[in-house]
Design a protein around this motif. Structure first.
Motif, short mmCIF file in Angstrom:
data_model
loop_
_atom_site.label_atom_id
_atom_site.label_comp_id
_atom_site.label_asym_id
_atom_site.label_seq_id
_atom_site.Cartn_x
_atom_site.Cartn_y
_atom_site.Cartn_z
N THR A 43 39.15 33.01 50.45
CA THR A 43 39.82 34.29 50.22
C THR A 43 41.09 34.40 51.05
O THR A 43 42.15 34.83 50.56
N PRO A 138 33.19 42.12 46.59
CA PRO A 138 34.11 41.03 46.21
C PRO A 138 33.82 40.46 44.83
O PRO A 138 34.74 40.04 44.12
N THR A 201 36.17 30.26 44.79
CA THR A 201 35.93 31.51 45.52
C THR A 201 35.01 32.43 44.74
O THR A 201 34.08 33.02 45.29
N TYR A 205 31.23 33.62 45.98
CA TYR A 205 30.85 35.02 46.17
C TYR A 205 29.63 35.39 45.32
O TYR A 205 28.76 36.16 45.77
#
Length: 273
Positions: A43, A138, A201, A205
């Motif tokens: 991130t 997120p 990413t 998450y």
């Protein structure tokens, strides 16, 4: 005792509920801590590359990410030790262990220790429900970003409409409002979504979110198992107390009648109709 009997006795003493809860907790913590740590690193790289040009714009975010990574280290160490303690508690309070080592939890120290584990596990389960909810943020942000990118891919024939589709990191509090550019629009946003860093990413998450959910499930399962064990042993102590009181009453009546009182229980199996 033969080998088969020894194996059956050992397998009978395994607290399977505690073992399943421990394995679930280990798996959830490993997913959450490992994937969450790497997702935070990715991130920071995405923000630095595509949403902020000045170091001062994301320096606060970099410090927050570093702080959360240290928290992840502490969580991993704490839950590793705590899961081992819970598994040891489950082994020691199993039926086979009670027959071998005696009723440890019938003592005041054992009852206090078991009650403390129940309270601590319940508190950790409540805390991890909050972590589970926060870890969805997120995922929600990246899901919206992916949906916007999919819309851009569909509207490639109308460039004017594409440039109006943007994702602004400043709206989510990731960057200050004076950060430049702070957002990605149109084909630039679509290119970001197709990068390996973004895909990794997003996947990390989602895995961290799943790990938090597995940890909540394991802690709730462990809390229910410990509470059920506590209730069962309380009932067992009550039954043993009642049985001891009955034998004491029978002994006093027998002494009062000069030992001529017959036992209410059959001494020979053939007498049982």
């Amino acid at each position: 005792m033969g080998c088969y009997d020894c194996c059956m006795r050992c397998l009978g003493g395994v607290p399977y509920c505690s073992l399943v809860a421990t394995l679930l907790c280990f798996s959830g913590i490993a997913l959450f801590c490992g994937c969450g740590h790497q997702a935070l690193t990715e991130t920071e790289r995405l923000i630095e590359t595509y949403f902020a040009r000045n170091l001062q714009d994301y320096i606060t975010l970099a410090y927050i990410i570093q702080y959360f990574q240290y928290v992840i280290y502490g969580l991993a160490s704490f839950f590793f030790l705590y899961c081992i303690m819970l598994l040891a508690e489950g082994f020691y309070t199993s039926s086979a262990a009670r027959q071998t080592f005696g009723e440890f939890r019938s003592t005041m120290c054992g009852r206090c220790l078991s009650s403390s584990f129940i309270v601590m596990t319940y508190g950790l389960a409540a805390l991890w429900m909050l972590v589970f909810a926060l870890s969805a943020l997120p995922v929600y942000f990246l899901y919206n970003m992916t949906s916007t990118c999919n819309t851009i891919d569909v509207l490639t024939e109308t460039p004017a409409s594409i440039n109006q589709l943007c994702v602004d990191a400043r709206q989510y509090g990731l960057l200050p409002w004076n950060a430049v550019p702070g957002k990605a629009c149109g084909m630039t946003l679509s290119a970001v979504c197709k990068t390996r860093e973004y895909q990794m990413t997003y996947t990390l998450y989602v895995a961290a979110f799943a790990g938090a959910g597995i940890t909540v499930l394991a802690l709730v399962h462990c809390t229910l198992h410990l509470a059920a064990n506590q209730a069962y042993l309380r009932k067992l102590r009550h039954d043993m107390r009642e049985e001891s009181r009955s034998y004491d009453l029978y002994g006093r009546l027998q002494r009062d009648r000069g030992g001529t009182l017959c036992s209410p229980y059959h001494t020979n199996s053939s007498d049982i109709s």
